[in-house]
Structures are given as C-alpha cells and as structure tokens.
Design an enzyme around this catalytic site. Sequence first.
Site, short mmCIF file in Angstrom:
data_model
loop_
_atom_site.label_atom_id
_atom_site.label_comp_id
_atom_site.label_asym_id
_atom_site.label_seq_id
_atom_site.Cartn_x
_atom_site.Cartn_y
_atom_site.Cartn_z
N GLU A 186 69.51 20.28 53.07
CA GLU A 186 69.18 20.21 51.64
C GLU A 186 67.77 19.69 51.41
OE1 GLU A 186 70.95 18.62 47.39
OE2 GLU A 186 71.67 17.68 49.23
N GLU A 285 76.72 19.22 41.38
CA GLU A 285 76.17 17.90 41.72
C GLU A 285 75.26 17.41 40.58
OE1 GLU A 285 74.97 15.92 45.89
OE2 GLU A 285 73.42 17.20 45.05
#
Length: 311
Positions: A186, A285
Amino acid sequence: MQRRDFVKSTLGLAGAALAGKAVAGNESAQPRTVAKNQFKLLYAPHFGMFTNSAGKDLIDQLKFMADNGFQAIEDNGMMGRPVEEQEKIAKEMARLNMKMGVFVVDKGGNGQNTLAAGNKDYVDIFLNGCKRAVDVAKRVNTKVMTVVPGDFQRNLPIGIQTGHVIDALRRGADILAPHGLTMVLEPLSDTPNLFLRTSDQTYEICRAVNSPACKILFDVYHMQKNEGHVIPHIDWCWSEIGYFQIGDNPGRKEPTTGEINYKNIFKHCYEKAKAENKEFIWGMEHGNSQPGKEGEIALIKAYVESDSFAV
C-alpha cells in the site's frame, strides 16, 4: 437461496427500518436493516463503522453489514485478535456468505523496522510476520493481507533502498505463495517519510518481485492525494492491482463527501474487471462524515448512490 438474492436496491427504505421490529427470534436485538441493496461491487466495511445501529458486538455488526447488502469486510487488526475471536468471526462470515478482505501483517515493515534499510533484523521481523499471517489468513478465509515497507532510509540512495525492499518482499512472497496468499503493498500519503508513495513506484516493485504473492493495494484516497489522475493510473497498474480501498478527499470519509467521482471509478473498474472475469474487494477504509445512526444511514445511502451506475 443466497442472502444477496434477497437484497434489492431501494434508496427510499434507508432509515425506515430503524424504527421497525427486532430480528425474528431475537426480539431483544437492535433492529438491523437500514436499506436493502444489491451492490455491484464487493464493498467491505470495517468493525466499528455501524456501532450506533448494530451495537458493539462484532457478530451483530457483521449481520447488520450483510443485511444492508455488504458482501465483504476488512479488519486491519485481525492478527491481534485472539484465535477464538478470529474463528468466531470466520464462522459467522461463512454463514452470511461474506468474503474477508485484508488484514495488516503485524510489524510487516514500519518506521522502526523499514525494509528499505536492508537491515537483517528488520527483514527477519517482517518474515516472521508473514509466517504468522499464513495461519491467520487460513483461519479467517482470506487470500490478501496488507504490507507497508516502512520509511525512507535517508542515508542511502533511492535505488539501493528499492533493491532492499525488493529483496525482502521476494522472501516474503516465497512464504506466502505456496499457500495461495498475496501481500498487497500500500502506497500511502500519511507522511512524506514513507518509502512507498505512488502507484507507479509500487508497480515497478511488484514487477521486480515477480510473484503472484505480491500485488498493489490501490487506495484511491491516498493516490488522489499523492498523484491524482486516478483512472489512468489504475489502467497503467491494472495487471499488478490485487485490492482496492476507498475514501473521499478531502476528509477521508465516504464517497460523495469530497472531490473524487467514485461513481465513475466504480463503473470503470467494474466493467474492466468483468471483461477479464476478475473480482476485487473494495475496502471502506474511511470514517463517517456524520455522527450517530443518521451518519451510518447517510454512509449507506452514499454507497447506494455511488454504486448506481448503469451497466
């Protein structure tokens, strides 16, 4: 019949059922259904996102998510949960026909043990995390887990740092690949100290690792902040993307609250994935833009709206 077959997209029902009856057979439970939706994509809420509507019990939260059309969840802290709790969550998700998205590999690279440094002790910590993640992934029935390589090692040239990261990730991939598991890297926008910051940088690293066990986690929120031009970057990196995450910018809240046109992004990726017979989980998220039950209803309505693209 599958639960999702009962779920129909009806924006006008949002919030109405909060005043309705409790679930049959459990009259003391809080009413769960806010809106029945059949989403085109696998949007994955996280625990804590609907506590005002579902309560604090994790199983009740899962039921609420499923009742409102969400077919997946993600839980960054899954590795830190007791084994009994992991098993309980997995059992209920199987009953609800929900998929498990990412959890974060514990100490899988951070500011204190960055993989960019090439330090053997740091790499050993990362590899140990990968080994422990295998058992957790099998227990909760997921194939993907998040890895962040950590911070820049500023006393080293960028190419040397990149080589160190690739070497460490290759070793991690060797642990995960035999089990059919994938670490998704990420790139983040939280601080300029982070080594991994753009999708093209992550693409380059994934190509160098050259393993199905190492792919990109494309978090649209972070990539909008760091590089913009979201859909072209998705196209350029498509072959190496293994997972998506969502958050509008500014604010990191649900879609429709900022500047990102999620309806267009969802439509583009839906059509692209369908053409290749692929399916991605989209981790939610982000936070809620409004407090309380009303905020949770607004969040669901935002996903109904953003998912209402024509196919």
